[in-house]
Write a protein that holds these residues in place. Structure first.
Motif, PDB file in Angstrom:
ATOM      1  N   GLY A  31       0.799  -1.220   0.000  1.00  0.00           N
ATOM      2  CA  GLY A  31       0.000   0.000   0.000  1.00  0.00           C
ATOM      3  C   GLY A  31       0.825   1.259   0.000  1.00  0.00           C
ATOM      4  N   THR A  48      -6.029   4.089   1.254  1.00  0.00           N
ATOM      5  CA  THR A  48      -6.918   3.570   2.287  1.00  0.00           C
ATOM      6  C   THR A  48      -7.750   4.678   2.915  1.00  0.00           C
ATOM      7  N   CYS A  80     -14.331  -1.762  -1.903  1.00  0.00           N
ATOM      8  CA  CYS A  80     -13.464  -0.872  -2.674  1.00  0.00           C
ATOM      9  C   CYS A  80     -14.284  -0.157  -3.731  1.00  0.00           C
ATOM     10  N   ASP A 103       0.661   6.029  -3.431  1.00  0.00           N
ATOM     11  CA  ASP A 103      -0.193   4.981  -3.984  1.00  0.00           C
ATOM     12  C   ASP A 103      -0.789   5.414  -5.310  1.00  0.00           C
ATOM     13  N   ILE A 106      -4.827   0.623  -4.865  1.00  0.00           N
ATOM     14  CA  ILE A 106      -4.903   0.032  -3.530  1.00  0.00           C
ATOM     15  C   ILE A 106      -3.673  -0.811  -3.207  1.00  0.00           C
ATOM     16  N   HIS A 107      -3.267  -1.634  -4.157  1.00  0.00           N
ATOM     17  CA  HIS A 107      -2.149  -2.549  -3.914  1.00  0.00           C
ATOM     18  C   HIS A 107      -0.931  -2.208  -4.767  1.00  0.00           C
ATOM     19  N   ALA A 155      -9.803   1.555  -0.676  1.00  0.00           N
ATOM     20  CA  ALA A 155     -10.269   0.441   0.139  1.00  0.00           C
ATOM     21  C   ALA A 155      -9.942   0.743   1.590  1.00  0.00           C
ATOM     22  N   ASP A 158      -7.397  -2.538   3.176  1.00  0.00           N
ATOM     23  CA  ASP A 158      -6.723  -3.094   2.008  1.00  0.00           C
ATOM     24  C   ASP A 158      -6.263  -4.533   2.213  1.00  0.00           C
ATOM     25  N   SER A 163     -10.594  -6.441  -2.059  1.00  0.00           N
ATOM     26  CA  SER A 163     -10.029  -5.144  -2.427  1.00  0.00           C
ATOM     27  C   SER A 163      -9.203  -5.239  -3.704  1.00  0.00           C
ATOM     28  N   TRP A 164      -8.827  -6.456  -4.083  1.00  0.00           N
ATOM     29  CA  TRP A 164      -8.098  -6.655  -5.343  1.00  0.00           C
ATOM     30  C   TRP A 164      -8.992  -6.425  -6.555  1.00  0.00           C
TER      31      TRP A 164
END
Length: 349
Positions: A31, A48, A80, A103, A106-107, A155, A158, A163-164
């Motif tokens: 994140g 987030t 999300c 960011d 999210i990921h 999200a 996360d 959330s993906w």
């Protein structure tokens, strides 16, 4: 770099190779910089932290309060969605100020100014972190001179596996438009977000007898009028025109005596809320032997105190921008009281 996504091994290996080849400074999974708000609703670098503004419009503002527990245990607030976070000038200022640490989803976090300028200033394509690893076209000079915003996935948690689902990296949308993509925000999204922010008054019931009762002697339970009122929470997403108001309406008090050796009044244990907002009827002298409209008669003495559980059920509805409306699962808020029940039959009330 670190990939935390659960995908088939072959896909994971090829995706890792792609990222290593194209973006060696790309960090995925953690994140990145978990910045926050500057106090004015401006998000720095965190995916987030949502920009949704939540305000309580009605309901109790003082006293003890708590969050509702949905009756439907499978229901959860939105996991999300996407929302506008930077104007062209704000994005340029962010990249220049932070040297591009933050960011982009999210990921997915980009460390290094070059990653940001390659994609958002110099037009170089990048990859979305979606199932197809689709291409995200680049932009020229942060789209300065255009009217709109760069949207990013959000999200609140996360670590949630769903959330993906919001895997697009930050993308452009013209002003006054909501993007036509999966998980774009809707009034229902905001209503669910507001549900999770509702705080209702503590379920502090009045009892007679208060903590000690007697076998076969009714315990009266009530709540004074005005204690429970509708609670309305409004959620707005800036720069989208989207809003929703979620209303929690108290409808009943539910009693669980903490033992099978008890008789409920009414038999369902569900005491309806009266028209004036009260529940049950306060005990008055001389009614000790009468069955209360809301209460419990314990049939056996307790070796240890029984746990009397009292919970208020709240009906949840919402309305939002564009005439949208709907219902959400009922919520409950509960409290426990220790009740000692003795064998003495004499009445002294």
């Amino acid at each position: 770099m670190h990939v935390m996504r659960i995908v088939p091994l072959s896909v994971c290996v090829s995706a890792a190779a792609l990222l290593l080849a194209s973006a060696p400074a790309l960090a995925i999974g953690g994140g990145g910089t978990k910045g926050g708000s500057d106090g004015k609703g401006n998000i720095a670098a965190s995916a987030t932290q949502s920009r949704i503004v939540v305000k309580q419009k009605s309901g109790a503002t003082d006293g003890e309060k708590g969050n509702l527990a949905p009756v439907d245990t499978n229901w959860e607030p939105p996991v999300c969605w996407y929302e506008p976070v930077f104007s062209p000038g704000q994005l340029k200022a962010f990249v220049d100020k932070t040297d591009g640490h933050g960011d982009v989803g999210i990921h997915e976090s980009w460390y290094g100014k070059g990653l940001w300028t390659d994609h958002y200033k110099d037009g170089k394509a990048s990859s979305n972190l979606d199932d197809e690893w689709s291409k995200a076209p680049g932009y020229k000079n942060y789209n300065i001179g255009k009217d709109g915003y760069f949207w990013r996935s959000v999200a609140p948690d996360d670590s949630h596996p769903d959330s993906w689902d919001c895997g697009r990296i930050m993308f452009w949308q013209n002003a006054g438009e909501v993007p036509d993509v999966p998980h774009a925000p809707t009034p229902k999204t905001l209503a669910g977000y507001a549900y999770d922010k509702i705080r209702v008054p503590d379920t502090e019931v009045e009892l007679n007898p208060e903590t000690k009762s007697t076998v076969n002697l009714p315990t009266w339970v009530w709540l004074d009028k005005g204690t429970f009122k509708n609670v309305k929470v409004r959620a707005e997403l800036p720069n989208t025109g989207l809003w929703a108001e979620t209303t929690a309406k108290p409808v009943s008090l539910n009693l669980d005596p903490g033992t099978e050796d008890a008789k409920l009044h009414p038999a369902s244990g569900q005491c309806k809320i009266n028209d004036d907002g009260s529940i049950g009827t306060p005990y008055t002298k001389g009614k000790a032997k009468e069955a209360p409209p809301c209460g419990i008669t314990y049939l056996r003495a307790s070796d240890e105190p029984y746990k009397l559980n009292a919970s208020v059920t709240w009906e949840i509805s919402w309305e939002g921008s564009g005439g949208a409306s709907g219902d959400l699962p009922d919520g409950t808020f509960e409290t426990d009281k220790d009740m000692t029940v003795q064998e003495v039959q004499a009445i002294n009330r």
